[in-house]
Scaffold this active site. Structure first.
Site, PDB file in Angstrom:
ATOM      1  N   GLY A   1      -9.732   3.909   0.370  1.00 49.91           N
ATOM      2  CA  GLY A   1      -8.330   4.389   0.555  1.00 49.91           C
ATOM      3  C   GLY A   1      -7.472   3.050  -0.121  1.00 49.91           C
ATOM      4  N   PHE A   2      -6.897   2.356   0.795  1.00 50.26           N
ATOM      5  CA  PHE A   2      -6.078   1.400   0.264  1.00 50.26           C
ATOM      6  C   PHE A   2      -4.769   2.018  -0.436  1.00 50.26           C
ATOM      7  CE2 PHE A   2     -10.011  -0.996   0.496  1.00 50.26           C
ATOM      8  CZ  PHE A   2      -9.513  -1.949   1.284  1.00 50.26           C
ATOM      9  N   HIS A   3      -4.257   3.000   0.084  1.00 54.29           N
ATOM     10  CA  HIS A   3      -3.016   3.741  -0.602  1.00 54.29           C
ATOM     11  C   HIS A   3      -2.196   4.465   0.312  1.00 54.29           C
ATOM     12  CE1 HIS A   3      -6.141   7.017  -1.178  1.00 54.29           C
ATOM     13  NE2 HIS A   3      -4.925   7.740  -0.796  1.00 54.29           N
ATOM     14  N   ALA A   4      -1.189   4.967   0.080  1.00 56.56           N
ATOM     15  CA  ALA A   4      -0.309   6.116   0.663  1.00 56.56           C
ATOM     16  C   ALA A   4       0.186   7.220  -0.281  1.00 56.56           C
ATOM     17  CB  ALA A   4       0.779   5.356   1.204  1.00 56.56           C
TER      18      ALA A   4
END
Length: 136
Positions: free
Chosen positions: A47-50
């Site tokens: 992930g590590f995102h929006a």
């Protein structure tokens, strides 16, 4: 922060279980993309995102994992371990998936097709975007 989980209706008998998902009936948006993660190694975080506009439902259809949700003000860790339960992830929500079991399969239903321009991959940029959005 309110965590929204959908519990889908399993249908089954002695032969096994089945879960059917329909857009706008079980899923609150038109499904334009489906993908899944598997064979995630122990200790890996994804992930590590929006996303600027994309919405998602995350379903751990086998095994389990945890999802860190961060709206820029509050963080919550949500376990996913039931194949009939989906976690809604809105736009402007930072997400990190971790603590995958060795047999985990995490399926994602997305409201849009892949568009790199919709991603926010830098946490500081995400925080600024949240502040800018809430000022208007």
């Amino acid at each position: 922060m309110q965590v929204v989980k959908y519990v889908f209706q399993p249908h089954g008998d002695e032969r096994g279980q089945l879960v059917a998902l329909e857009e706008f009936r079980d899923i609150p948006f038109k499904i334009k993309r489906v993908y899944y993660m598997y064979d995630t190694k122990q200790g890996v975080t994804r992930g590590f995102h929006a996303h600027k506009s994309l919405e998602q439902i995350l379903i751990c259809i086998h095994g389990g994992c945890k999802v860190l949700l961060d709206n820029g003000y509050e963080k919550k860790v949500v376990p996913l371990e039931k194949p009939y339960e989906g976690l809604y992830v809105s736009n402007n929500m930072w997400r990190e998936m971790f603590d995958f079991t060795s047999d985990a399969v995490l399926m994602v239903l997305a409201s849009e097709v892949y568009d790199e321009n919709d991603y926010i991959r830098d946490y500081e940029e995400f925080k600024k975007n949240v502040e800018d959005t809430n000022e208007h």
